[in-house]
Design an enzyme around this catalytic site. Structure first.
Site, mmCIF file in Angstrom:
data_model
loop_
_atom_site.group_PDB
_atom_site.id
_atom_site.type_symbol
_atom_site.label_atom_id
_atom_site.label_comp_id
_atom_site.label_asym_id
_atom_site.label_seq_id
_atom_site.Cartn_x
_atom_site.Cartn_y
_atom_site.Cartn_z
ATOM 1 C CG MET A 171 -1.986 -1.129 1.143
ATOM 2 S SD MET A 171 -2.937 -1.314 2.669
ATOM 3 C CE MET A 171 -3.903 0.201 2.635
ATOM 4 N N GLY A 207 8.051 -8.647 -3.498
ATOM 5 C CA GLY A 207 7.445 -7.403 -3.052
ATOM 6 C C GLY A 207 8.514 -6.383 -2.733
ATOM 7 C CB CYS A 260 -2.904 -6.897 4.386
ATOM 8 S SG CYS A 260 -2.260 -5.388 5.143
ATOM 9 C CG HIS A 294 3.373 -13.746 2.858
ATOM 10 N ND1 HIS A 294 3.358 -12.396 3.093
ATOM 11 C CD2 HIS A 294 4.511 -14.201 3.460
ATOM 12 C CE1 HIS A 294 4.424 -12.052 3.796
ATOM 13 N NE2 HIS A 294 5.142 -13.141 4.039
#
Length: 318
Positions: free
Chosen positions: A2, A216, A83, A154
């Site tokens: 984000m 990422g 998240c 993840h």
């Protein structure tokens, strides 16, 4: 990611890695429906293929947001179930959805019904001290049966209390073997592994067990890694950092002509010379100059020139 992978970042990364699939920063479904779409869904045509990553937990809203995303031209819509931030938990989305597989399935079904692009899910292995393989597999099966054919795993748990988002990326142990096992037991699903991948060798090793690797923060802080991977996996000629950055000049000058401040673009370039002689000076020139009125391409040329003065010498830290 984000506030990181905006359209300027993605255009830069596409230049580095022509074959990669790019993902937007996570955007809440409500924001897509009611917010400033021109900003939130900004996308340059060169970005394709690019996926819109959504947050949310209300199937109707997620379906509506997915429809809008597809209409804006995104090639995939991804639901974030990984998240762990407090802000995300307060909205009942992100990693806490791992505990509600049927709600995730209902959300995916609504998204699949409303748009004509693939709907995918990014998730963790579990939350807190839940280390039950059967529960994880049941989550995957429930969501897959709703129409999701690809999962980005993840490969660690998310702790919903007691750890910051940064700690959640580092403290819970990585268990890549769960992603590998999932691919073995569900070979019809596309499985992409994510988490803790920092080098070309690490990313490449995952291809022996899964369908892909997602990077990422490593790709953001060392973007040249994307270029090395793209060349290693798909072929082509390895280009220098300076050559790649100069290829971005037409885009940058077009954006400046549209009134975009240089600092909004250069913040994504700061890691390009990570590990190279002059890398610190490169970052310093851009960081100190890009926010000033009238900052333009000449500032970037000044930063590149510093790195070129070292003639490719390398050090362990810059």
């Amino acid at each position: 990611m984000m506030d990181w992978t905006d359209t300027h970042c993605r255009v830069f990364h596409r230049l580095l890695a022509p074959h990669a699939r790019l993902y937007t920063e996570m955007v809440h479904a409500n924001a897509v429906i009611h917010g400033d779409r021109a900003r939130l869904l900004a996308m340059d045509p060169v970005e394709h293929p690019v996926a819109l990553q959504l947050g949310g937990s209300e199937p109707e809203l997620l379906g509506a947001a997915a429809k809008i995303g597809a209409e804006y031209g995104f090639d995939e819509v991804n639901l974030n179930c990984g998240c762990p931030s407090d802000r995300v938990q307060a909205g009942r989305f992100g990693a806490c959805l791992m505990r509600e597989p049927q709600l995730v399935a209902d959300s995916v079904a609504a998204m699949v019904e409303s748009c004509d692009v693939p709907v995918t899910v990014k998730c963790r292995l579990g939350v807190d001290d839940d280390h039950d393989w059967d529960r994880f597999l049941a989550f995957i099966d429930t969501v897959a049966n709703a129409g999701c054919g690809m999962f980005v795993i993840h490969a660690r748990n998310a702790w919903l209390q007691g750890l910051s988002p940064k700690e959640n990326r580092e403290v819970p142990p990585l268990r890549y073997d769960w992603a590998y096992r999932l691919k073995q037991e569900r070979p019809h699903l596309q499985i992409v592994v994510n988490g803790g991948i920092a080098t070309q060798d690490e990313a490449t090793a995952h291809l022996a067990h899964t369908d892909g690797a997602m990077l990422g923060r490593a790709a953001y802080h060392d973007p040249y890694l994307l270029h090395r991977l793209d060349v290693a996996w798909f072929g082509g000629e390895l280009r220098t950092r300076g050559e790649l950055l100069r290829a971005l000049r037409p885009y940058i000058e077009d954006q400046l002509a549209r009134g975009v401040y240089l600092k909004h673009i250069t913040r994504h370039l700061l890691g390009l010379f990570a590990g190279e002689r002059g890398g610190r000076a490169f970052r310093q020139v851009l960081s100190e100059g890009a926010h000033k009125p009238g900052a333009d391409w000449s500032l970037i040329e000044q930063a590149i020139a510093i790195t070129e003065s070292f003639a490719g010498e390398r050090v362990d830290a810059a």
